[in-house]
Design a protein around this motif. Structure first.
Motif, PDB file in Angstrom:
ATOM      1  N   ALA A 136       1.258  -1.259  -0.323  1.00 38.05           N
ATOM      2  CA  ALA A 136      -0.168   0.192   0.364  1.00 38.05           C
ATOM      3  C   ALA A 136       1.141   0.950   0.488  1.00 38.05           C
ATOM      4  O   ALA A 136       0.433   2.262  -0.796  1.00 38.05           O
ATOM      5  N   LEU A 137       1.988   1.134   0.698  1.00 37.08           N
ATOM      6  CA  LEU A 137       2.926   2.303   0.653  1.00 37.08           C
ATOM      7  C   LEU A 137       3.740   2.756  -0.963  1.00 37.08           C
ATOM      8  O   LEU A 137       3.681   3.100  -0.917  1.00 37.08           O
ATOM      9  N   GLU A 138       4.111   1.234  -1.346  1.00 32.78           N
ATOM     10  CA  GLU A 138       4.134   1.350  -3.214  1.00 32.78           C
ATOM     11  C   GLU A 138       3.618   2.683  -3.370  1.00 32.78           C
ATOM     12  O   GLU A 138       3.788   2.934  -4.844  1.00 32.78           O
ATOM     13  N   LYS A 139       2.301   2.054  -3.572  1.00 33.95           N
ATOM     14  CA  LYS A 139       1.915   2.277  -4.495  1.00 33.95           C
ATOM     15  C   LYS A 139       1.024   3.891  -3.894  1.00 33.95           C
ATOM     16  O   LYS A 139       0.501   4.278  -5.328  1.00 33.95           O
ATOM     17  N   LEU A 140       0.748   4.467  -3.031  1.00 32.08           N
ATOM     18  CA  LEU A 140       0.784   5.864  -2.561  1.00 32.08           C
ATOM     19  C   LEU A 140       2.092   6.151  -3.580  1.00 32.08           C
ATOM     20  O   LEU A 140       1.711   7.418  -3.441  1.00 32.08           O
ATOM     21  N   SER A 141       3.179   5.750  -3.292  1.00 30.31           N
ATOM     22  CA  SER A 141       4.505   6.087  -3.977  1.00 30.31           C
ATOM     23  C   SER A 141       4.096   6.641  -5.551  1.00 30.31           C
ATOM     24  O   SER A 141       4.038   7.912  -5.811  1.00 30.31           O
ATOM     25  N   ASP A 142       3.524   5.423  -5.739  1.00 29.62           N
ATOM     26  CA  ASP A 142       3.512   5.408  -7.281  1.00 29.62           C
ATOM     27  C   ASP A 142       1.831   6.187  -8.048  1.00 29.62           C
ATOM     28  O   ASP A 142       2.268   7.421  -9.010  1.00 29.62           O
ATOM     29  N   LEU A 143       0.595   6.738  -6.967  1.00 27.53           N
ATOM     30  CA  LEU A 143       0.159   7.848  -7.357  1.00 27.53           C
ATOM     31  C   LEU A 143       1.152   8.729  -7.455  1.00 27.53           C
ATOM     32  O   LEU A 143       0.199  10.002  -7.665  1.00 27.53           O
ATOM     33  N   ALA A 144       1.741   9.532  -6.250  1.00 25.89           N
ATOM     34  CA  ALA A 144       1.824  10.982  -5.683  1.00 25.89           C
ATOM     35  C   ALA A 144       3.230  11.115  -7.358  1.00 25.89           C
ATOM     36  O   ALA A 144       3.690  12.013  -6.996  1.00 25.89           O
ATOM     37  N   LEU A 145       3.478  10.237  -8.229  1.00 30.44           N
ATOM     38  CA  LEU A 145       4.204  10.732  -8.917  1.00 30.44           C
ATOM     39  C   LEU A 145       4.040  11.322  -9.886  1.00 30.44           C
ATOM     40  O   LEU A 145       2.916  11.838 -10.525  1.00 30.44           O
TER      41      LEU A 145
END
Length: 145
Positions: A136-145
């Motif tokens: 979930a943290l990885e997905k949050l990071s990807d969403l912020a790109l």
């Protein structure tokens, strides 16, 4: 002016927790020649590949002249290189070098070693909870790109 988005108590608690953990990670980060912005720029180039100079400054929250100076410094230190953009001769593309990759890897390894010490203070259940949260943290990071 648009109204502020509705923020739940849970969202506010998550934001506060991330902020505190970010401060912890900053303290665990080795002091060295790379600024936070330089390290972040190198990580972006490592993760996403070459970028036009004009694409690098906004995500880092700095001005284009400041990014130009930073890339010049990284280039002098052998951590990044500039080449002409093959699709637009007026533009410059910035890439990470092998020395830049090594600097990022070293910084990451030192931080991981320090974080490992902290992780030993968790119970097995807490450690598993951290591991379970990583996707979930990885997905949050990807969403912020």
């Amino acid at each position: 002016m648009q109204p502020a988005p509705s923020i739940t108590d849970a969202d506010a608690a998550i934001a506060a927790g991330f902020e505190r953990f970010y401060e912890t990670l900053r303290r665990l980060t080795p002091r060295g020649p790379l600024s936070l912005t330089a390290a972040s720029t190198l990580r972006r180039l490592e993760r996403s590949g070459p970028h036009r100079l004009s694409e690098l400054y906004a995500p880092e929250g700095i001005s284009q002249p400041a990014m130009t100076q930073l890339v010049t410094r990284l280039e002098k230190e052998g951590l990044a290189e500039r080449t002409d953009d093959p699709t637009d001769g007026r533009a410059v593309v910035v890439s990470i070098t092998e020395a830049g990759r090594a600097a990022v890897a070293h910084r990451r390894a030192v931080r991981a070693a320090a974080l490992s010490e902290l992780l030993r203070g968790l119970t097995p259940e807490e450690h598993e909870a951290v591991m379970a949260a990583l996707p979930a943290l990885e997905k949050l990071s990807d969403l912020a790109l």
